[in-house]
Design a protein around this motif. Structure first.
Motif, PDB file in Angstrom:
ATOM      1  N   THR A  26       9.029  18.142  81.384  1.00  0.00           N
ATOM      2  CA  THR A  26      10.131  17.779  80.487  1.00  0.00           C
ATOM      3  C   THR A  26      11.418  17.741  81.292  1.00  0.00           C
ATOM      4  O   THR A  26      11.710  18.658  82.074  1.00  0.00           O
ATOM      5  N   LEU A  27      12.188  16.664  81.105  1.00  0.00           N
ATOM      6  CA  LEU A  27      13.479  16.498  81.765  1.00  0.00           C
ATOM      7  C   LEU A  27      14.550  16.509  80.686  1.00  0.00           C
ATOM      8  O   LEU A  27      14.472  15.750  79.711  1.00  0.00           O
ATOM      9  N   ASN A  28      15.556  17.383  80.841  1.00  0.00           N
ATOM     10  CA  ASN A  28      16.591  17.528  79.822  1.00  0.00           C
ATOM     11  C   ASN A  28      17.970  17.435  80.454  1.00  0.00           C
ATOM     12  O   ASN A  28      18.275  18.127  81.428  1.00  0.00           O
ATOM     13  N   PHE A  29      18.806  16.570  79.877  1.00  0.00           N
ATOM     14  CA  PHE A  29      20.197  16.436  80.333  1.00  0.00           C
ATOM     15  C   PHE A  29      21.124  16.662  79.153  1.00  0.00           C
ATOM     16  O   PHE A  29      20.884  16.167  78.047  1.00  0.00           O
ATOM     17  N   GLU A  30      22.185  17.430  79.382  1.00  0.00           N
ATOM     18  CA  GLU A  30      23.196  17.609  78.333  1.00  0.00           C
ATOM     19  C   GLU A  30      24.584  17.598  78.963  1.00  0.00           C
ATOM     20  O   GLU A  30      24.776  17.997  80.118  1.00  0.00           O
ATOM     21  N   THR A  31      25.545  17.126  78.174  1.00  0.00           N
ATOM     22  CA  THR A  31      26.950  17.195  78.553  1.00  0.00           C
ATOM     23  C   THR A  31      27.741  17.643  77.341  1.00  0.00           C
ATOM     24  O   THR A  31      27.377  17.343  76.197  1.00  0.00           O
ATOM     25  N   HIS A  32      28.812  18.388  77.562  1.00  0.00           N
ATOM     26  CA  HIS A  32      29.521  18.991  76.442  1.00  0.00           C
ATOM     27  C   HIS A  32      31.017  19.083  76.711  1.00  0.00           C
ATOM     28  O   HIS A  32      31.476  19.008  77.859  1.00  0.00           O
ATOM     29  N   TYR A  33      31.751  19.300  75.624  1.00  0.00           N
ATOM     30  CA  TYR A  33      33.199  19.503  75.696  1.00  0.00           C
ATOM     31  C   TYR A  33      33.597  20.461  74.581  1.00  0.00           C
ATOM     32  O   TYR A  33      33.083  20.376  73.457  1.00  0.00           O
ATOM     33  N   MET A  34      34.488  21.405  74.870  1.00  0.00           N
ATOM     34  CA  MET A  34      34.986  22.319  73.855  1.00  0.00           C
ATOM     35  C   MET A  34      36.477  22.521  74.036  1.00  0.00           C
ATOM     36  O   MET A  34      36.976  22.596  75.164  1.00  0.00           O
ATOM     37  N   GLN A  35      37.188  22.599  72.912  1.00  0.00           N
ATOM     38  CA  GLN A  35      38.580  23.018  72.967  1.00  0.00           C
ATOM     39  C   GLN A  35      38.807  24.084  71.901  1.00  0.00           C
ATOM     40  O   GLN A  35      38.241  24.042  70.813  1.00  0.00           O
ATOM     41  N   ASN A  36      39.620  25.056  72.250  1.00  0.00           N
ATOM     42  CA  ASN A  36      39.920  26.165  71.355  1.00  0.00           C
ATOM     43  C   ASN A  36      41.414  26.455  71.495  1.00  0.00           C
ATOM     44  O   ASN A  36      41.852  27.031  72.484  1.00  0.00           O
ATOM     45  N   ASN A  37      42.195  26.027  70.498  1.00  0.00           N
ATOM     46  CA  ASN A  37      43.642  26.173  70.547  1.00  0.00           C
ATOM     47  C   ASN A  37      44.083  27.264  69.583  1.00  0.00           C
ATOM     48  O   ASN A  37      43.640  27.307  68.438  1.00  0.00           O
ATOM     49  N   SER A  38      44.973  28.124  70.056  1.00  0.00           N
ATOM     50  CA  SER A  38      45.455  29.241  69.256  1.00  0.00           C
ATOM     51  C   SER A  38      46.974  29.136  69.137  1.00  0.00           C
ATOM     52  O   SER A  38      47.687  29.138  70.143  1.00  0.00           O
ATOM     53  N   TYR A  39      47.480  29.022  67.894  1.00  0.00           N
ATOM     54  CA  TYR A  39      48.903  28.815  67.654  1.00  0.00           C
ATOM     55  C   TYR A  39      49.502  30.005  66.914  1.00  0.00           C
ATOM     56  O   TYR A  39      48.945  30.484  65.926  1.00  0.00           O
ATOM     57  N   TYR A  40      50.665  30.446  67.385  1.00  0.00           N
ATOM     58  CA  TYR A  40      51.430  31.477  66.697  1.00  0.00           C
ATOM     59  C   TYR A  40      52.784  30.866  66.311  1.00  0.00           C
ATOM     60  O   TYR A  40      53.473  30.300  67.161  1.00  0.00           O
ATOM     61  N   TYR A  41      53.163  31.001  65.041  1.00  0.00           N
ATOM     62  CA  TYR A  41      54.399  30.402  64.571  1.00  0.00           C
ATOM     63  C   TYR A  41      55.567  31.355  64.803  1.00  0.00           C
ATOM     64  O   TYR A  41      55.962  32.120  63.945  1.00  0.00           O
ATOM     65  N   SER A  42      56.104  31.304  65.996  1.00  0.00           N
ATOM     66  CA  SER A  42      57.208  32.184  66.348  1.00  0.00           C
ATOM     67  C   SER A  42      57.879  31.641  67.599  1.00  0.00           C
ATOM     68  O   SER A  42      57.210  31.109  68.489  1.00  0.00           O
ATOM     69  N   PRO A  43      59.186  31.772  67.713  1.00  0.00           N
ATOM     70  CA  PRO A  43      59.853  31.315  68.942  1.00  0.00           C
ATOM     71  C   PRO A  43      59.509  32.153  70.159  1.00  0.00           C
ATOM     72  O   PRO A  43      59.750  31.738  71.285  1.00  0.00           O
ATOM     73  N   SER A  44      58.927  33.337  69.978  1.00  0.00           N
ATOM     74  CA  SER A  44      58.608  34.187  71.116  1.00  0.00           C
ATOM     75  C   SER A  44      57.158  34.079  71.563  1.00  0.00           C
ATOM     76  O   SER A  44      56.761  34.672  72.534  1.00  0.00           O
ATOM     77  N   SER A  45      56.358  33.332  70.819  1.00  0.00           N
ATOM     78  CA  SER A  45      54.962  33.124  71.202  1.00  0.00           C
ATOM     79  C   SER A  45      54.645  31.650  71.045  1.00  0.00           C
ATOM     80  O   SER A  45      55.270  30.951  70.261  1.00  0.00           O
ATOM     81  N   ALA A  46      53.703  31.172  71.778  1.00  0.00           N
ATOM     82  CA  ALA A  46      53.406  29.747  71.762  1.00  0.00           C
ATOM     83  C   ALA A  46      51.915  29.525  71.924  1.00  0.00           C
ATOM     84  O   ALA A  46      51.159  30.465  72.144  1.00  0.00           O
ATOM     85  N   PRO A  47      51.474  28.262  71.819  1.00  0.00           N
ATOM     86  CA  PRO A  47      50.036  28.009  71.832  1.00  0.00           C
ATOM     87  C   PRO A  47      49.357  28.339  73.153  1.00  0.00           C
ATOM     88  O   PRO A  47      49.860  28.015  74.224  1.00  0.00           O
ATOM     89  N   TRP A  48      48.213  28.997  73.029  1.00  0.00           N
ATOM     90  CA  TRP A  48      47.252  29.055  74.118  1.00  0.00           C
ATOM     91  C   TRP A  48      46.219  27.970  73.840  1.00  0.00           C
ATOM     92  O   TRP A  48      45.683  27.892  72.739  1.00  0.00           O
ATOM     93  N   LYS A  49      45.932  27.151  74.835  1.00  0.00           N
ATOM     94  CA  LYS A  49      44.970  26.072  74.667  1.00  0.00           C
ATOM     95  C   LYS A  49      43.865  26.230  75.703  1.00  0.00           C
ATOM     96  O   LYS A  49      44.141  26.305  76.910  1.00  0.00           O
ATOM     97  N   GLY A  50      42.626  26.291  75.244  1.00  0.00           N
ATOM     98  CA  GLY A  50      41.486  26.417  76.141  1.00  0.00           C
ATOM     99  C   GLY A  50      40.646  25.163  76.122  1.00  0.00           C
ATOM    100  O   GLY A  50      40.425  24.558  75.056  1.00  0.00           O
TER     101      GLY A  50
END
Length: 640
Positions: free
Chosen positions: A303-327
């Motif tokens: 058996t021959l198996n090929f896979e390709t993938h993509y993920m994004q995980n964005n975290s937003y805080y609504y504050s002027p002192s914190s900002a989005p982390w984007k993965g």
């Protein structure tokens, strides 16, 4: 001595019953403890499987509560519904590798690499496989303590529609709609859901005069909207392909106002209508998206198996002192399995990935790293003996090469219908992008300085035990486990700049964990089943017992299934444990119940009760974090 005594007593009890052992009737669920499918009875690895049916029988709306009731699994949740949640296996203080259909969904920007299990519901899940012990010899980075593999639903049978409507405590509503089935060579499963609740408080109500907590406080709302699809096509001649897409958007409303002598009254910062800066800074949004394309070609012996993938995980805080982390993660893998002989299989594989972390606030961060791995696995059967050996080499751009391996044996002893298992493995955890490069990003009560010289955390694990079946009525199992993890990353105080505290992650400590897991399942009559499990864990870290790991965890369930009625009463006892600040928590017992009635083949109604006796307790993260009070939920399930 205590560990040896518990293991010996359980073993002697089972051996005493061997003379009455009946014909073997082992579970034949196919799992992925190897890179090829195996029957669970043949795999050396200790595996727990949460099937779709088991999740429905449990009744809870969130996966994390179900995982927490499994032997050897501890779940740490940061208060409130949908709150930040991590799982731990067998007392090892690093998260297991969390995958979806065999692909890692660990976010690259989280400190202490993990996947947030808090928002995950069982709707689109076919089953979950929990592999215990180091699995990096097969699955690479972050599988130092084990693997949680979430296997999603696939369209089957005649096209149909499923609709579930849930109402419950705290103003909770949930709608779920799915269209699935097969049309000739095409299969499909498309689903969407909406979950809304005014929630429970993230922290208990605090009395600033007595410095104690009690139930109550302002509720913290939670909202989640999700979409899932799995589209597959069979081209014939052993060639097939499928495309999976999974996404959700969630919002937590967290009221962080603290009661004090000078502030005896707090505004409701969790109310959506409250647009003050303090209220907006308490709102946390997550955007998650995952897609995977898989192509498989089956030959007569290979058996021959090929896979390709993509993920994004964005975290937003609504504050002027914190900002989005984007993965972001990108990757692909190629696996080739070959049946050398009826009793011998080999699997070869290569994979490549790229992680990227973005922080959109001063100091801005936009970094990436590449990694690649290759592995070899050999599966050999010699009569009643199943052997597994795997070896893997990983290369990370940030710290170089890491070699890991796994050895396992499974032996079926026919005279007594007993399965014996033993495993030895090594694993590693790759430092997160946050720990490496967070140059002044907000962290807890200060700021974090990244440390680009961090080395991977490395583990060694061993387990040995047995599974004893007595016909189709009784099954007993027990296992002893031991693990050691070195180079543990810990956060240390670095400096004070102005009034701001700065911390730095360093490789500083180690933890040795050992314990015993025991389970019993008894079915005295066709309609009744009793299940019990107990895990004793001694996890010795630099400051004693590892935080949020109980010494003892005991779970049980009594299930009744007759005609159209299903009922289950389950409970869990958690012994003494300590939070991250050294406060004693745990020491509680919680009972839940689930009742369902099948109206006909196309309709079912259910009632779920959580924390029936309204127990007030501290479960994890920190002294004062809230846990669910008594609550009720009813669900109507329809099929068209």
């Amino acid at each position: 001595m205590k560990l040896k005594l518990k293991f010996i007593l359980t073993s002697v009890f089972c051996l005493a019953l061997f003379q009455n052992a009946l014909a073997v009737n082992l579970d034949t669920i196919v799992v992925s403890a190897s890179k090829v499918n195996q029957k669970i009875e043949d795999s050396p690895t200790y595996i727990q499987v949460l099937t779709k049916q088991k999740m429905e029988d449990n009744g809870n709306l969130f996966l994390s509560y179900m995982l927490n009731q499994l032997p050897g699994v501890s779940v740490e949740q940061g208060g409130g519904i949908g709150g930040e949640t991590m799982a731990f296996i067998r007392g090892i203080p690093v998260s297991p590798k969390v995958m979806m259909d065999g692909v890692s969904i660990m976010s690259p920007y989280y400190p202490f690499p993990h996947f947030n299990l808090g928002p995950i519901m069982p709707d689109n899940i076919d089953r979950i496989e929990i592999l215990q012990g180091a699995q990096s010899g097969l699955w690479g980075a972050n599988a130092a303590s084990g693997v949680i593999n979430i296997i999603t639903q696939k369209g089957k049978g005649k096209p149909h529609i499923d609709y579930n409507q849930t109402y419950g405590s705290f103003g909770t509503t949930k709608e779920y709609l799915a269209l699935s089935g097969e049309i000739k060579k095409f299969n499909f499963y498309v689903a969407g859901s909406a979950y809304d609740t005014t929630g429970i408080p993230q922290t208990y109500s605090y009395n600033y005069k007595t410095h104690t907590y009690s139930q109550g406080g302002k509720r913290d709302g939670y909202h989640k909207y999700s979409f899932y699809s799995n589209l597959g096509y069979d081209f014939g001649n052993g060639l097939s392909a499928n495309l999976i897409t999974d996404s959700y958007k969630s919002t937590n409303y967290t009221d962080i106002c603290k009661y004090s002598k000078d502030n005896p009254v707090c505004p409701n910062n969790s109310a959506p209508s409250n647009l003050t800066p303090l209220a907006q800074s308490s709102r946390h949004e997550v955007d998650y998206y995952f897609t995977k394309l898989n192509v498989e070609k089956k030959f007569e012996k290979a058996t021959l198996n090929f896979e390709t993938h993509y993920m994004q995980n964005n975290s937003y805080y609504y504050s002027p002192s914190s900002a989005p982390w984007k993965g972001r993660t990108y990757g692909a893998s190629l696996n080739f399995s070959y049946n050398v002989a009826p009793t011998t299989k080999i699997v070869l594989g290569v994979d490549y990935g790229k992680d990227r972390a973005i922080y959109d606030y001063t100091p801005q961060i936009n970094v990436s790293r590449e990694h690649a791995g290759t592995f070899l696995e050999v599966l050999q059967t010699i009569q009643n003996l199943n052997l597994q050996a795997s070896a893997r080499e990983d290369h990370y751009q940030t710290f170089g090469n890491t070699f890991t391996y796994k050895l396992g044996a499974n032996y079926y002893f026919e005279p007594t219908n007993t399965i014996f298992k033993a495993n030895w493995g090594t694993g590693f955890v790759a430092p997160s992008m946050f720990d490496l490069y967070a140059n002044g990003a907000p962290f807890r009560f200060g700021y974090l300085k990244g440390n680009p010289n961090l080395q991977p955390e490395k583990s060694k694990t061993f387990d040995i035990g047995f599974i004893q079946n007595f016909g189709d009525k009784l099954q007993i199992s027990s296992s002893f486990f031991w693990s050691k993890i070195d180079n543990l990353i810990d956060i240390k105080y670095a400096s004070l700049i102005g009034r701001s505290q700065y911390f730095i992650p360093i490789n500083i400590s180690k933890t040795i964990s050992k314990g015993v897991e025991s389970t019993l399942t008894y079915k005295p009559i066709k309609y009744l089943e009793l299940s019990l499990s107990d895990t004793y864990t001694q996890s010795d870290g630099p400051f004693g017992q590892t935080s949020n790991i109980p010494y003892n965890s005991t779970s049980g369930a009594l299930s009744f299934n007759y005609d159209r009625i299903y009922a289950q009463l389950n409970g869990q006892y958690i012994s003494t444990m300590y939070d991250n600040s050294g406060h004693q928590i745990g020491r509680y017992t919680v009972f839940n119940a689930n009742l369902s009635y099948k109206i006909n083949n196309n309709a079912k109604i259910g009632l779920y009760a959580q924390n029936i006796f309204n127990r007030f307790y501290y479960a994890s993260w920190g002294y004062g974090y809230a846990t669910p009070p008594r609550s009720f939920y009813t669900t109507l399930s329809l099929k068209f």
